[in-house]
Design an enzyme around this catalytic site. Sequence first.
Site, PDB file in Angstrom:
ATOM      1  CB  CYS A 114      -0.949   0.008   1.197  1.00 34.57           C
ATOM      2  SG  CYS A 114      -2.112  -1.371   1.196  1.00 34.57           S
ATOM      3  CG  HIS A 251      -3.192   3.642   1.846  1.00 33.29           C
ATOM      4  ND1 HIS A 251      -3.677   3.164   0.647  1.00 33.29           N
ATOM      5  CD2 HIS A 251      -3.235   2.596   2.722  1.00 33.29           C
ATOM      6  CE1 HIS A 251      -3.997   1.892   0.792  1.00 33.29           C
ATOM      7  NE2 HIS A 251      -3.744   1.518   2.043  1.00 33.29           N
ATOM      8  CG  ASN A 281      -6.580  -0.712   1.129  1.00 35.76           C
ATOM      9  OD1 ASN A 281      -5.850  -0.316   0.228  1.00 35.76           O
ATOM     10  ND2 ASN A 281      -6.099  -1.137   2.285  1.00 35.76           N
TER      11      ASN A 281
END
Length: 324
Positions: A114, A251, A281
Amino acid sequence: MTVRAVIKGVGHYLPERVVPNAEFEATLDTTDEWIRTRSGIERRHFAAEGETTSQMGAHAARAALKDAGIDASDIDMVVVATSTPDLTFPSVATMIQKDLGMTKGFAFDVQAVCAGFIYALSNANAQIVSGQAKRVLVIGAETFSRIMDWTDRSTCVLFGDGAGALVLEAAEGTGTSEDRGILSVDLNSDGTYRDMLYVDGGVSTTGTAGKLRMQGNPLFRQAVSKLASTAETAMEKANITSADIDWVVPHQANIRIIEGTAKKLGLSMDKVVVTVQDHGNTSAASIPLAMSVGKARGQIKQGDICVAEAIGGGLAWGAVVLRW
């Protein structure tokens, strides 16, 4: 003279299939309310059968090139942040390079889960500052739907697929925070936290892609403190304070992490670009996706100071300060 890596264009791509939370109620012990209250996610996009990470990345790249008003032949370097490549090798970046019709330059992938897009931005910035490249395509693209355990309600409802891209170009600056472009970078990792977020497969172990595994509560605690810390370090390097920030582009993992980090930085959520409700996500794709959506919404404008920060498996985390 100071060389800066300046954003010239931004773009994104999302698969056609939209999956609302309610769709999981038929197969899991979960509800739309349970997912929303714990993550802020309302829906996400899943890639179609046969749709690959490289294909999505190429779509986002074309959108960014169009926004920048340049042709793929003007690009010197392509770097792709991804943990879900089409194949073990070659790189997704070379596949996108071919898809765009590029016959020169160089292309490679970066894998920091990520945090991958932050690492890719750092690499692109270094190549531009060193004179190795003048124009760089930086892409984050993921198909996390391919590594989900669909019986694990704590993870499979959180992730989505998509891609985002930036075009960076070398420009002269003064060496101060008044410059446009990337002003500072902070990168970190600590492998002792590996078991908090990982995939239980790989080429040299199981010979399979594996499935994502996560320890949610411990990871949440690490995320908020480490994201705030890396953002503060990057701001210090750029010689700015929280008062100078126009936008945080985090993020997009979980609204509670986003809110907790903003609070630690002393920033109102009015200064945070939030897309997690629509995308879930998307790992390395989430920051460029949010940047592209933020610009399209009219939030991010030229001259704005933005702080992008992310944390992912490894653990790996980092932040970038840039003036749009």
